[in-house]
Design a protein around this motif. Structure first.
Motif, PDB file in Angstrom:
ATOM      1  N   THR A 148       0.832  -1.199   0.000  1.00  0.00           N
ATOM      2  CA  THR A 148       0.000   0.000   0.000  1.00  0.00           C
ATOM      3  C   THR A 148       0.863   1.243   0.000  1.00  0.00           C
ATOM      4  OG1 THR A 148      -1.811   1.170   1.119  1.00  0.00           O
ATOM      5  CG2 THR A 148      -0.125   0.183   2.525  1.00  0.00           C
ATOM      6  N   GLU A 149       0.334   2.304  -0.566  1.00  0.00           N
ATOM      7  CA  GLU A 149       0.900   3.637  -0.353  1.00  0.00           C
ATOM      8  C   GLU A 149      -0.144   4.407   0.444  1.00  0.00           C
ATOM      9  OE1 GLU A 149      -0.289   6.636  -1.712  1.00  0.00           O
ATOM     10  OE2 GLU A 149      -1.917   5.747  -2.862  1.00  0.00           O
ATOM     11  N   TRP A 150       0.327   5.374   1.224  1.00  0.00           N
ATOM     12  CA  TRP A 150      -0.619   6.179   1.995  1.00  0.00           C
ATOM     13  C   TRP A 150      -0.067   7.579   2.204  1.00  0.00           C
ATOM     14  CZ3 TRP A 150      -5.475   6.628   3.035  1.00  0.00           C
ATOM     15  CH2 TRP A 150      -5.906   7.458   4.072  1.00  0.00           C
ATOM     16  N   GLY A 151       0.921   7.707   3.113  1.00  0.00           N
ATOM     17  CA  GLY A 151       1.435   9.036   3.412  1.00  0.00           C
ATOM     18  C   GLY A 151       2.950   9.056   3.436  1.00  0.00           C
ATOM     19  N   THR A 152       3.500   9.979   4.216  1.00  0.00           N
ATOM     20  CA  THR A 152       4.943  10.111   4.310  1.00  0.00           C
ATOM     21  C   THR A 152       5.492   9.146   5.350  1.00  0.00           C
ATOM     22  OG1 THR A 152       5.009  11.759   6.098  1.00  0.00           O
ATOM     23  CG2 THR A 152       4.596  12.570   3.865  1.00  0.00           C
ATOM     24  N   LEU A 153       6.808   9.149   5.519  1.00  0.00           N
ATOM     25  CA  LEU A 153       7.451   8.259   6.481  1.00  0.00           C
ATOM     26  C   LEU A 153       6.834   8.383   7.873  1.00  0.00           C
ATOM     27  CD1 LEU A 153      11.125   8.955   5.384  1.00  0.00           C
ATOM     28  CD2 LEU A 153       9.991   6.733   5.236  1.00  0.00           C
ATOM     29  N   TRP A 154       6.691   9.600   8.354  1.00  0.00           N
ATOM     30  CA  TRP A 154       6.138   9.811   9.693  1.00  0.00           C
ATOM     31  C   TRP A 154       4.645   9.507   9.743  1.00  0.00           C
ATOM     32  CZ3 TRP A 154       3.304  14.542  11.386  1.00  0.00           C
ATOM     33  CH2 TRP A 154       2.960  14.477  12.741  1.00  0.00           C
ATOM     34  N   GLU A 155       3.898   9.968   8.760  1.00  0.00           N
ATOM     35  CA  GLU A 155       2.451   9.751   8.762  1.00  0.00           C
ATOM     36  C   GLU A 155       2.093   8.269   8.783  1.00  0.00           C
ATOM     37  OE1 GLU A 155      -0.001  12.921   6.419  1.00  0.00           O
ATOM     38  OE2 GLU A 155       1.822  12.494   5.278  1.00  0.00           O
ATOM     39  N   ASP A 156       2.925   7.447   8.171  1.00  0.00           N
ATOM     40  CA  ASP A 156       2.617   6.023   8.073  1.00  0.00           C
ATOM     41  C   ASP A 156       2.940   5.235   9.338  1.00  0.00           C
ATOM     42  OD1 ASP A 156       1.696   6.457   5.558  1.00  0.00           O
ATOM     43  OD2 ASP A 156       3.325   5.462   4.496  1.00  0.00           O
ATOM     44  N   ILE A 157       3.534   5.888  10.315  1.00  0.00           N
ATOM     45  CA  ILE A 157       3.794   5.186  11.580  1.00  0.00           C
ATOM     46  C   ILE A 157       2.489   4.892  12.311  1.00  0.00           C
ATOM     47  CG2 ILE A 157       4.803   5.403  13.885  1.00  0.00           C
ATOM     48  CD1 ILE A 157       7.131   6.934  12.619  1.00  0.00           C
ATOM     49  N   SER A 158       1.595   5.879  12.384  1.00  0.00           N
ATOM     50  CA  SER A 158       0.368   5.716  13.172  1.00  0.00           C
ATOM     51  C   SER A 158      -0.561   4.613  12.666  1.00  0.00           C
ATOM     52  CB  SER A 158      -0.389   7.045  13.292  1.00  0.00           C
ATOM     53  OG  SER A 158      -0.703   7.572  12.034  1.00  0.00           O
ATOM     54  N   PRO A 159      -0.748   4.419  11.346  1.00  0.00           N
ATOM     55  CA  PRO A 159      -1.603   3.308  10.924  1.00  0.00           C
ATOM     56  C   PRO A 159      -0.940   1.941  11.085  1.00  0.00           C
ATOM     57  CG  PRO A 159      -0.825   4.514   9.002  1.00  0.00           C
ATOM     58  CD  PRO A 159      -0.433   5.314  10.207  1.00  0.00           C
ATOM     59  N   GLY A 160       0.375   1.913  11.296  1.00  0.00           N
ATOM     60  CA  GLY A 160       1.048   0.656  11.630  1.00  0.00           C
ATOM     61  C   GLY A 160       1.308  -0.286  10.473  1.00  0.00           C
ATOM     62  N   PHE A 161       1.388   0.221   9.253  1.00  0.00           N
ATOM     63  CA  PHE A 161       1.627  -0.657   8.105  1.00  0.00           C
ATOM     64  C   PHE A 161       2.926  -1.452   8.259  1.00  0.00           C
ATOM     65  CE2 PHE A 161      -0.584   3.014   5.790  1.00  0.00           C
ATOM     66  CZ  PHE A 161      -1.831   2.447   5.956  1.00  0.00           C
ATOM     67  N   HIS A 162       3.910  -0.856   8.919  1.00  0.00           N
ATOM     68  CA  HIS A 162       5.212  -1.501   9.076  1.00  0.00           C
ATOM     69  C   HIS A 162       5.128  -2.780   9.912  1.00  0.00           C
ATOM     70  CE1 HIS A 162       4.701   0.993  12.641  1.00  0.00           C
ATOM     71  NE2 HIS A 162       5.556   0.202  13.263  1.00  0.00           N
ATOM     72  N   LYS A 163       4.058  -2.930  10.661  1.00  0.00           N
ATOM     73  CA  LYS A 163       3.899  -4.115  11.499  1.00  0.00           C
ATOM     74  C   LYS A 163       3.513  -5.348  10.696  1.00  0.00           C
ATOM     75  CE  LYS A 163       2.343  -1.305  15.430  1.00  0.00           C
ATOM     76  NZ  LYS A 163       1.205  -1.004  16.338  1.00  0.00           N
ATOM     77  N   VAL A 164       2.885  -5.138   9.551  1.00  0.00           N
ATOM     78  CA  VAL A 164       2.416  -6.271   8.747  1.00  0.00           C
ATOM     79  C   VAL A 164       3.072  -6.299   7.365  1.00  0.00           C
ATOM     80  CG1 VAL A 164       0.214  -6.495   9.915  1.00  0.00           C
ATOM     81  CG2 VAL A 164       0.409  -4.902   8.005  1.00  0.00           C
ATOM     82  N   ALA A 165       3.969  -5.364   7.092  1.00  0.00           N
ATOM     83  CA  ALA A 165       4.684  -5.328   5.819  1.00  0.00           C
ATOM     84  C   ALA A 165       6.151  -5.032   6.115  1.00  0.00           C
ATOM     85  CB  ALA A 165       4.094  -4.270   4.893  1.00  0.00           C
ATOM     86  N   LYS A 166       7.021  -5.986   5.873  1.00  0.00           N
ATOM     87  CA  LYS A 166       8.428  -5.861   6.261  1.00  0.00           C
ATOM     88  C   LYS A 166       9.171  -4.796   5.477  1.00  0.00           C
ATOM     89  CE  LYS A 166      12.784  -8.434   6.451  1.00  0.00           C
ATOM     90  NZ  LYS A 166      13.460  -9.745   6.242  1.00  0.00           N
ATOM     91  N   TYR A 167       8.793  -4.604   4.207  1.00  0.00           N
ATOM     92  CA  TYR A 167       9.604  -3.770   3.319  1.00  0.00           C
ATOM     93  C   TYR A 167       9.023  -2.368   3.151  1.00  0.00           C
ATOM     94  CZ  TYR A 167      11.379  -8.407   2.271  1.00  0.00           C
ATOM     95  OH  TYR A 167      11.897  -9.666   2.385  1.00  0.00           O
ATOM     96  N   LEU A 168       9.895  -1.371   3.274  1.00  0.00           N
ATOM     97  CA  LEU A 168       9.518   0.017   3.086  1.00  0.00           C
ATOM     98  C   LEU A 168      10.250   0.525   1.848  1.00  0.00           C
ATOM     99  CD1 LEU A 168       9.189   2.682   5.840  1.00  0.00           C
ATOM    100  CD2 LEU A 168      10.451   3.221   3.766  1.00  0.00           C
ATOM    101  N   ILE A 169       9.479   0.909   0.826  1.00  0.00           N
ATOM    102  CA  ILE A 169      10.060   1.272  -0.462  1.00  0.00           C
ATOM    103  C   ILE A 169      10.001   2.790  -0.644  1.00  0.00           C
ATOM    104  CG2 ILE A 169      10.119   0.671  -2.901  1.00  0.00           C
ATOM    105  CD1 ILE A 169      10.071  -1.779  -0.970  1.00  0.00           C
ATOM    106  N   ILE A 170      11.132   3.408  -0.960  1.00  0.00           N
ATOM    107  CA  ILE A 170      11.223   4.852  -1.163  1.00  0.00           C
ATOM    108  C   ILE A 170      12.000   5.137  -2.450  1.00  0.00           C
ATOM    109  CG2 ILE A 170      11.053   5.481   1.270  1.00  0.00           C
ATOM    110  CD1 ILE A 170      14.113   5.615   1.356  1.00  0.00           C
ATOM    111  N   PRO A 171      11.908   6.338  -3.047  1.00  0.00           N
ATOM    112  CA  PRO A 171      11.061   7.480  -2.679  1.00  0.00           C
ATOM    113  C   PRO A 171       9.677   7.378  -3.323  1.00  0.00           C
ATOM    114  CG  PRO A 171      12.448   8.110  -4.516  1.00  0.00           C
ATOM    115  CD  PRO A 171      12.819   6.685  -4.162  1.00  0.00           C
ATOM    116  N   GLY A 172       8.767   8.253  -2.908  1.00  0.00           N
ATOM    117  CA  GLY A 172       7.395   8.227  -3.426  1.00  0.00           C
ATOM    118  C   GLY A 172       7.268   8.889  -4.781  1.00  0.00           C
ATOM    119  N   VAL A 173       7.779   8.239  -5.799  1.00  0.00           N
ATOM    120  CA  VAL A 173       7.746   8.824  -7.149  1.00  0.00           C
ATOM    121  C   VAL A 173       6.317   8.996  -7.658  1.00  0.00           C
ATOM    122  CG1 VAL A 173      10.040   8.050  -7.826  1.00  0.00           C
ATOM    123  CG2 VAL A 173       8.084   6.509  -8.118  1.00  0.00           C
TER     124      VAL A 173
END
Length: 355
Positions: free
Chosen positions: A210-235
């Protein structure tokens, strides 16, 4: 209050001195605000921050009750909720309305947009906000004012590693706006859904990423807890301005002074959101590393291909959409004017290791 906010408030007061005192300036208002957000920064430093700011600037005469996404209508159709009078105000991302007219993504940001600093200059100094208001009025029948802006988003929180064009093929990802079409050109299988549904879909594997927000914004919904990989930058989303939507009948009843108050509260909230997110994003990569996420930077070929797709898409849409063409031409002229900005703004320093 820090120096920046003090200066901003001083400028605000000076601006109000030029507005004639209206006979109904003592009127009080109680507005409902529909949003597309269940919580997080979009709610806290966007919608709720605006409500607090307008309450402060109006000395309590204008109160805004903020409702979470879905409480007053479809979270993806906030502008419709406001136009129909279910809520007087709304906070949304204009790109959600792209099904009616794709021109919305030029104001809300898409893969062909410039960065957030340039977007802010275009909106507030180069006539973009005025063009946005005229467009929303003519095409959607609502009043529109910029409210909240984020920096470049995270490209994906993914259950699978994504680095190359090959990795994107067949990837089931959640997105919205014009990227629904463009992601298909990269070979992905995109779907859209309201924000509150994204986490459970990702957790259950209904979507791969999923895409949603920025690095900080995405902490609160907790996507990192169920998705190991964080892909950047948001082209797909170099910038993302949001908007305050106001019912036209409600706006017409406001005095000139109160209209100015609404505009000023929205502008200050927007600038505050940009500053806050920029600082918090700088801290967020370390958070994800400590949480055990793997951070992957997209190969250059993906980044170049994305912009090529975006430019081609925009050129095609502009051929048959007068509003899209008008805004696109204006933005590209602005981008050309800023083309050499890095030459006179970026000072070279010798690279040093950051401990």
């Amino acid at each position: 209050m820090n120096t920046l906010k003090a200066l901003a408030m001083a400028a605000t007061v000076a601006g109000f001195m030029t507005v004639p005192f209206a006979a109904n300036a003592a009127d009080t208002y109680r507005f409902k605000m529909a949003t597309g957000w269940a919580g997080g920064p979009l709610m806290d430093i966007g919608a709720k921050a605006f409500a607090e700011r307008i309450d402060q600037l109006s000395d309590g005469r204008i109160k805004v009750q903020v409702f979470p996404g879905g409480a007053l209508g479809n979270a993806l159709k906030v502008s419709e909720t406001v136009k129909n009078g279910v809520a007087e105000l709304g906070h949304t991302w204009m790109g959600y309305d792209w099904g009616k007219d794709p021109s919305v993504v030029l104001f809300g940001g898409y893969a062909g947009s410039f960065d957030s600093e340039r977007m802010l200059h275009w909106l507030y100094e180069a006539g973009g906000a005025e063009m946005q208001r005229q467009y929303r009025d003519e095409v959607f029948g609502v009043v529109s004012i910029p409210l909240f802006i984020r920096t470049a988003e995270v490209f994906l929180h993914s259950r699978k590693p994504v680095r190359t064009l090959e990795d994107i093929k067949g990837l089931k990802l959640r997105t919205a706006g014009a990227w629904l079409d463009m992601a298909k050109d990269l070979g992905a299988a995109p779907v859209t859904t309201a924000g509150g549904d994204v986490f459970p879909m990702l957790e259950r594997g209904v979507i791969d990423a999923t895409e949603w927000g920025t690095l900080w914004e995405d902490i609160s919904p907790g996507f990192h807890k169920v998705a190991k990989y964080l892909i950047i930058p948001g082209v797909h989303q170099p910038t993302a301005p949001f908007e305050l939507v106001i019912n036209k009948d409600v706006w017409a009843k406001l005095s000139d002074k109160d209209k100015k108050l609404m505009e000023t509260a929205a502008r200050l909230t927007t600038l505050d959101s940009w500053l806050r997110i920029g600082e918090e994003d700088a801290k967020a990569l370390d958070f994800y590393r400590k949480a055990g996420n793997e951070i992957i930077e997209l190969d250059p070929e993906v980044q170049y291909k994305t912009r090529d797709i975006a430019d081609k898409w925009a050129d095609e849409v502009a051929k048959s959409n007068k509003w899209f063409e008008k805004v696109l031409v204006d933005q590209r002229a602005f981008e050309k004017r800023w083309a050499n900005a890095n030459q006179y703004r970026n000072v070279k320093v010798r690279p040093t290791a950051v401990q």
